[in-house]
Design a protein around this motif. Sequence first.
Motif, short mmCIF file in Angstrom:
data_model
loop_
_atom_site.label_atom_id
_atom_site.label_comp_id
_atom_site.label_asym_id
_atom_site.label_seq_id
_atom_site.Cartn_x
_atom_site.Cartn_y
_atom_site.Cartn_z
N ALA A 174 -5.76 13.67 10.48
CA ALA A 174 -6.04 13.83 11.90
C ALA A 174 -5.83 15.29 12.26
O ALA A 174 -4.72 15.81 12.10
N GLY A 175 -6.89 15.94 12.70
CA GLY A 175 -6.78 17.37 13.00
C GLY A 175 -6.44 18.14 11.74
O GLY A 175 -7.09 17.99 10.72
N LYS A 176 -5.40 18.92 11.81
CA LYS A 176 -4.99 19.72 10.65
C LYS A 176 -3.79 19.08 9.94
O LYS A 176 -3.09 19.74 9.19
N VAL A 177 -3.58 17.77 10.18
CA VAL A 177 -2.46 17.06 9.58
C VAL A 177 -2.99 15.99 8.64
O VAL A 177 -3.91 15.24 8.98
N GLU A 178 -2.41 15.93 7.45
CA GLU A 178 -2.75 14.91 6.46
C GLU A 178 -1.47 14.15 6.14
O GLU A 178 -0.46 14.75 5.79
N ILE A 179 -1.51 12.83 6.29
CA ILE A 179 -0.35 11.97 6.05
C ILE A 179 -0.63 11.12 4.83
O ILE A 179 -1.71 10.54 4.71
N LYS A 180 0.35 11.02 3.93
CA LYS A 180 0.20 10.23 2.72
C LYS A 180 1.30 9.19 2.67
O LYS A 180 2.35 9.36 3.27
N GLY A 181 1.04 8.11 1.94
CA GLY A 181 2.05 7.06 1.80
C GLY A 181 1.66 5.83 2.57
O GLY A 181 0.53 5.69 3.04
N ALA A 182 2.61 4.92 2.72
CA ALA A 182 2.35 3.63 3.38
C ALA A 182 2.14 3.84 4.88
O ALA A 182 2.96 4.45 5.55
N ILE A 183 1.04 3.35 5.37
CA ILE A 183 0.70 3.43 6.79
C ILE A 183 0.50 2.00 7.28
O ILE A 183 -0.17 1.21 6.62
N HIS A 184 1.06 1.65 8.44
CA HIS A 184 0.88 0.30 8.96
C HIS A 184 0.10 0.26 10.27
O HIS A 184 -0.48 -0.75 10.62
N GLU A 185 0.11 1.35 11.01
CA GLU A 185 -0.70 1.43 12.22
C GLU A 185 -0.95 2.89 12.54
O GLU A 185 -0.19 3.76 12.14
#
Length: 151
Positions: A97-108
Amino acid sequence: MKTIKGIYIIVLFMLCLIVSHHPALAATGSGDLLKQPAVEVSVSLGNAANELKFEPNSLEFVAGKRYNLRLTNPSQMKHYFTAKDFADAIWTQKVEAGKVEIKGAIHEVELKPGATADWVFVPLKSGKYTLRCSVAGHTEAGMTGEITVTN
């Protein structure tokens, strides 16, 4: 020392069994899956008229394929893409999202007004999963959907 070595061998054996029964995991381990182009699927959380609904509200995926779920929120209020059981049945590569990348378990995923996010994942387990917006009153107003994963 022998006990630790024995436990290590058992864990390694169990991991091999799991990977051999989940082709998507095996492909992920070899890197083949990450070379596969992601199938793009778009979902709108609400709309410009501020209606409380997902468009579309029915999503279908195939286990073992790589997807990029593009989430957009064109409305004037925040919304959530909440599907915990579905999230537990997939391998998430990343959420961007935008300039942020999130890795790992996502639930919502929460999308503020005007926001866009890309959720790149591989479904691992077939089934039917409930989708909803967890903002107070939105589920009750009909902001729900269904996600189906087939083999």
